[in-house]
Design a protein around this motif. Structure first.
Motif, mmCIF file in Angstrom:
data_model
loop_
_atom_site.group_PDB
_atom_site.id
_atom_site.type_symbol
_atom_site.label_atom_id
_atom_site.label_comp_id
_atom_site.label_asym_id
_atom_site.label_seq_id
_atom_site.Cartn_x
_atom_site.Cartn_y
_atom_site.Cartn_z
ATOM 1 N N SER A 190 0.814 -1.218 0.000
ATOM 2 C CA SER A 190 0.000 0.000 0.000
ATOM 3 C C SER A 190 0.845 1.264 0.000
ATOM 4 C CB SER A 190 -0.940 0.013 1.204
ATOM 5 O OG SER A 190 -0.200 -0.002 2.398
ATOM 6 N N CYS A 191 2.177 1.098 -0.037
ATOM 7 C CA CYS A 191 3.034 2.280 0.062
ATOM 8 C C CYS A 191 3.366 2.887 -1.300
ATOM 9 C CB CYS A 191 4.320 1.942 0.811
ATOM 10 S SG CYS A 191 5.368 0.737 0.000
ATOM 11 N N LEU A 192 2.750 2.420 -2.365
ATOM 12 C CA LEU A 192 2.985 3.035 -3.668
ATOM 13 C C LEU A 192 2.417 4.449 -3.687
ATOM 14 C CD1 LEU A 192 1.995 0.178 -6.138
ATOM 15 C CD2 LEU A 192 4.296 0.864 -5.462
ATOM 16 N N PRO A 193 3.150 5.405 -4.225
ATOM 17 C CA PRO A 193 2.620 6.778 -4.289
ATOM 18 C C PRO A 193 1.254 6.864 -4.978
ATOM 19 C CG PRO A 193 4.955 6.789 -4.753
ATOM 20 C CD PRO A 193 4.540 5.340 -4.668
ATOM 21 N N ILE A 194 1.044 6.080 -6.018
ATOM 22 C CA ILE A 194 -0.233 6.143 -6.738
ATOM 23 C C ILE A 194 -1.395 5.725 -5.824
ATOM 24 C CG2 ILE A 194 -0.219 3.812 -7.726
ATOM 25 C CD1 ILE A 194 -1.198 5.065 -10.349
ATOM 26 N N LEU A 195 -1.177 4.723 -4.972
ATOM 27 C CA LEU A 195 -2.234 4.275 -4.063
ATOM 28 C C LEU A 195 -2.429 5.271 -2.921
ATOM 29 C CD1 LEU A 195 -1.469 0.443 -3.895
ATOM 30 C CD2 LEU A 195 -3.208 1.615 -5.271
ATOM 31 N N GLN A 196 -1.344 5.880 -2.467
ATOM 32 C CA GLN A 196 -1.462 6.887 -1.409
ATOM 33 C C GLN A 196 -2.219 8.121 -1.907
ATOM 34 O OE1 GLN A 196 2.656 7.303 -0.256
ATOM 35 N NE2 GLN A 196 2.533 5.580 1.146
#
Length: 169
Positions: A98-104
């Motif tokens: 969940s630490c992908l920038p797109i998901l954040q």
């Protein structure tokens, strides 16, 4: 057919189109979209994909993962979970990513223009470009990569060899 199903089918079809030449990602089980009944009987909210990285230390491995789509997708952030363990600071021990920038960004501002292929492209980028990872799930692995990249690479290669064997088709 609900517009959500149409959006999902289009997004899933684009995965095969986008990654067809290198098979970096592909859908494990093809979706039968020949009839409305077939689509209705298919669980579109949990597509299973295969990721075949082309860069060290994961070359030769096949990693299965699932993207869980909430009922109000694309208004709510999808969840990504690796089913095959991967030795990476961006994936926690349970497989969650969940630490992908797109998901954040998606959590803060739901993004209707993002497609599956955008998430997949970012997964591949951050798995293989650890120098750009700011908020890892496993900081100890990122520290290992920074302080002793040879040991990290050796451990990741061994882990890949043991746990991410190519699947029989």
């Amino acid at each position: 057919m609900a517009s959500k199903h149409i959006r999902l089918l289009k997004d899933l079809a684009r995965i095969d189109e986008t990654f067809q030449s290198n098979r970096l990602f592909y859908i494990k089980k093809k979706i039968d979209a020949t009839t409305n009944d077939a689509i209705h009987d298919t669980d579109l909210t949990h597509p299973i994909l295969i990721y075949k990285p082309e860069q060290s230390p994961y070359v030769g491995g096949e990693f299965e993962f699932e993207i869980s789509l909430p009922l109000d997708y694309p208004s709510t952030t999808p969840r990504v979970k690796f089913r095959t363990p991967i030795y990476s600071p961006i994936v926690d021990e349970s497989g969650a990513l969940s630490c992908l920038p797109i998901l954040q960004r998606w959590q803060t501002y739901p993004i209707n223009s993002i497609q599956f292929r955008d998430i997949l492209t970012e997964i591949d980028y951050y798995i293989t470009h650890l120098e750009d990872v700011d908020e890892p799930h496993r900081p100890a692995l990122l520290d290992e990569w920074k302080t002793d990249p040879v040991a990290f690479t050796k451990a990741a290669e061994q882990h890949t060899k043991e746990l991410a064997k190519p699947q029989k088709r």
